[in-house]
Scaffold this active site. Structure first.
Site, PDB file in Angstrom:
ATOM      1  N   SER A  62       2.808  15.181  12.723  1.00 17.05           N
ATOM      2  CA  SER A  62       2.572  13.962  13.498  1.00 17.05           C
ATOM      3  C   SER A  62       1.792  14.247  14.774  1.00 17.05           C
ATOM      4  O   SER A  62       1.808  15.356  15.315  1.00 17.05           O
ATOM      5  CB  SER A  62       3.905  13.305  13.860  1.00 17.05           C
ATOM      6  OG  SER A  62       4.657  13.056  12.696  1.00 17.05           O
TER       7      SER A  62
HETATM    8  N1  SAM Z   1       7.394  14.876  12.014  1.00 13.32           N
HETATM    9  C1  SAM Z   1       6.792  15.766  11.052  1.00 13.32           C
HETATM   10  C2  SAM Z   1       6.100  16.894  11.733  1.00 13.32           C
HETATM   11  O1  SAM Z   1       6.145  16.951  12.960  1.00 13.32           O
HETATM   12  O2  SAM Z   1       5.509  17.725  11.039  1.00 13.32           O
HETATM   13  C3  SAM Z   1       5.820  15.031  10.193  1.00 13.32           C
HETATM   14  C4  SAM Z   1       6.448  14.171   9.215  1.00 13.32           C
HETATM   15  S1  SAM Z   1       5.275  13.521   8.059  1.00 13.32           S
HETATM   16  C5  SAM Z   1       4.427  12.341   9.003  1.00 13.32           C
HETATM   17  C6  SAM Z   1       6.391  12.568   7.066  1.00 13.32           C
HETATM   18  C7  SAM Z   1       7.224  13.393   6.139  1.00 13.32           C
HETATM   19  O3  SAM Z   1       8.156  12.532   5.486  1.00 13.32           O
HETATM   20  C8  SAM Z   1       6.446  14.062   5.035  1.00 13.32           C
HETATM   21  O4  SAM Z   1       6.685  15.444   5.047  1.00 13.32           O
HETATM   22  C9  SAM Z   1       6.973  13.436   3.753  1.00 13.32           C
HETATM   23  O5  SAM Z   1       7.015  14.318   2.651  1.00 13.32           O
HETATM   24  C10 SAM Z   1       8.362  13.038   4.187  1.00 13.32           C
HETATM   25  N2  SAM Z   1       8.986  11.987   3.387  1.00 13.32           N
HETATM   26  C11 SAM Z   1       8.444  10.871   2.862  1.00 13.32           C
HETATM   27  N3  SAM Z   1       9.369  10.164   2.192  1.00 13.32           N
HETATM   28  C12 SAM Z   1      10.541  10.861   2.300  1.00 13.32           C
HETATM   29  C13 SAM Z   1      11.870  10.656   1.838  1.00 13.32           C
HETATM   30  N4  SAM Z   1      12.225   9.579   1.109  1.00 13.32           N
HETATM   31  N5  SAM Z   1      12.805  11.574   2.142  1.00 13.32           N
HETATM   32  C14 SAM Z   1      12.490  12.676   2.853  1.00 13.32           C
HETATM   33  N6  SAM Z   1      11.249  12.934   3.326  1.00 13.32           N
HETATM   34  C15 SAM Z   1      10.291  12.032   3.063  1.00 13.32           C
END
Ligand code: SAM
Length: 223
Positions: A62
């Protein structure tokens, strides 16, 4: 020397302060978490810029401003148990771990969860993070209730399952909207009911799961 991580971290923290991040503890955490260690080697020189960057599994680390803003909105005192849905690179998790008592983080991609654990526990020696691979839209029922919940992917709506795992008086921060544009919602649980009281525009990768978006045709699933 603008290439030194500590100089670039200070520049980033100053930039975030100018963008409205006022919580000194959040800025301190941003200063102390080495964002360049959470991005692919080829992107390390971009790590201190205020933008999201690609990581493995077609996901993103992010944007620092969004990490700082979401953390500020959580209003952590240090005593909280926090559920994070979407571990990604683990960068936001590292920021949370400095400001909360315990962080429970769920990621649907095993490879991302394993890399984050290696970085956070293995290299940064954090001891207050618990990891789970799976669908975070169903929460972490056996560790609930949580004082705070942070969802780091875009949901079509507030998953009722997550709200039910929020402690009374607790807070959930979650991007809600379409796949291309969302509002960052800050929702408190008061008398068992959700009270929405603030939001800004944002853009996240989709929350894919039973109470999020369908992983194949990207329609919102019913809760
Ligand atoms: N905050 C993180 C970082 O600093 O690297 C970035 C997060 S990224 C924007 C969103 C994450 O949510 C992704 O890794 C994605 O695989 C995960 N994600 C999406 N749907 C999900 C779910 N139902 N359960 C768990 N993780 C999920």
């Amino acid at each position: 020397m603008p290439d030194q991580p500590d100089v670039r971290a200070r520049e980033l923290a100053n930039h975030l302060r100018q963008r409205g991040i006022t919580d000194a503890k959040v800025l301190e955490a941003i200063l102390n978490v080495p964002r360049d260690q959470f991005v692919p080697p080829a992107m390390q020189s971009d790590a201190w810029e205020d933008r999201a960057l690609p990581i493995a599994c077609e996901q993103t680390i992010s944007q620092p401003f969004m990490v700082a803003l979401m953390t500020q909105e959580l209003a952590l005192t240090g005593a909280e148990r926090v559920l994070e849905v979407g571990t990604g690179s683990g960068y936001q998790t590292a920021v949370l771990s400095r400001l909360a008592r315990e962080v429970f983080t769920v990621e649907r991609h095993a490879a991302l969860s394993e890399a984050a654990r290696e970085m956070l526990d293995g290299r940064l020696k954090l001891t207050n993070v618990r990891y789970r691979v799976g669908d975070g839209t169903i929460g972490w029922p056996d560790a609930a209730p949580f004082d705070r919940i942070l969802v780091t992917a875009a949901a079509p709506d507030l998953p009722e399952t997550l709200f039910q795992q929020l402690a009374e008086g607790g807070r959930i921060v979650i991007p809600i909207g379409s796949e291309s544009q969302q509002q960052l919602n800050v929702i408190d649980r008061r008398d068992g009911k959700p009270v929405h009281f603030r939001s800004v525009s944002c853009r996240f990768v989709p929350l894919v799961g039973e109470h999020g978006w369908d992983g194949t045709d990207r329609t919102p699933r019913t809760q």
